[in-house]
Design an enzyme around this catalytic site. Sequence first.
Site, PDB file in Angstrom:
ATOM      1  CB  CYS A  74      42.703  94.717 118.816  1.00 35.25           C
ATOM      2  SG  CYS A  74      42.520  96.312 118.280  1.00 35.25           S
ATOM      3  CG  HIS A 151      32.421  91.201 119.598  1.00 37.78           C
ATOM      4  ND1 HIS A 151      32.425  92.637 119.375  1.00 37.78           N
ATOM      5  CD2 HIS A 151      33.682  90.827 119.470  1.00 37.78           C
ATOM      6  CE1 HIS A 151      33.626  93.068 119.141  1.00 37.78           C
ATOM      7  NE2 HIS A 151      34.368  92.038 119.187  1.00 37.78           N
ATOM      8  CD  GLU A 200      37.263  98.361 120.810  1.00 39.74           C
ATOM      9  OE1 GLU A 200      38.343  97.892 120.922  1.00 39.74           O
ATOM     10  OE2 GLU A 200      37.312  99.200 120.260  1.00 39.74           O
ATOM     11  CB  CYS A 209      35.274  97.811 116.911  1.00 41.03           C
ATOM     12  SG  CYS A 209      35.711  96.196 117.783  1.00 41.03           S
ATOM     13  N   GLY A 212      34.646  93.955 115.924  1.00 42.71           N
ATOM     14  CA  GLY A 212      33.303  94.162 116.137  1.00 42.71           C
ATOM     15  C   GLY A 212      32.697  93.823 114.737  1.00 42.71           C
TER      16      GLY A 212
END
Length: 269
Positions: A74, A151, A200, A209, A212
């Site tokens: 994260c 992703h 997410e 994010c 991301g």
Amino acid sequence: MRVSFTKMHGLGNDFIVLDGRETALPAVSNSIAAALANRTTGIGCDQLIVLETSQEADFRMRIYNADGGEVESCGNASRAIALLHGQPAQVMTGGGIIALKPTDGGATVDMGSPRFDWQDIPLAYAMDTAGMPVGWEELSNPVAVNVGNPHVVFFVEDCDAVALDQLGPQIENDPLFPDRINVNVATIESRQKIRLRVWERGVGLTRACGTGACATAVAAARIGKAERCSTVRLPGGELVIDWTQENRIMMSGPATESFRGSFEWDDYS
């Protein structure tokens, strides 16, 4: 047992942080993580972050999404933990060791090297991850990249016009992605500016994010749509992502401590 917590956020992506480095915490189950994350009956967050001791790094960071599932990485939480820790550190995560460095009002995080092989995403079967021959309604031919967690990135004319609240869960849970997937829709505004929205995995639509943003900037540079250093603008604010010539992803941006409190562990177990 009464447990202290710190509530933090990075660009509106918010976290409950439990620090078990000096005093060990009870075992965190998926159900406890989900109960704490519940915004109606719990404290409320996008992710629960648990800090633990580590023999391989300065400490370990475990990450649980709002649905209770444990995930590998994260980016926004990494910046928040850098701010909380207050000095540079090597941190073990489920996606590998990352390096944190607090800055004025935020942090720079070395998120490691991106991975592009289909097995590393992972995908259910082999395909070109620089332009996947798949689609869901108006979203097609995404770029896949693993930046500690998986992703797919769709480049579109206007990311704000995409019904990501409907398409996000479809793509996240498609059998093509054995570990589910984070879904990014991005609009290239210039060679150094990207606008981004993220669905997410295990959370849903989020204001920001970090991984991301890293995945999107790397994907854009990989297929020639942007430079290797770009500013990614999310609903919650901006991050600067630099995919260095040494194949490291450097993410810089703000983080904030919101408040501190405590709770009875048995109330959520």
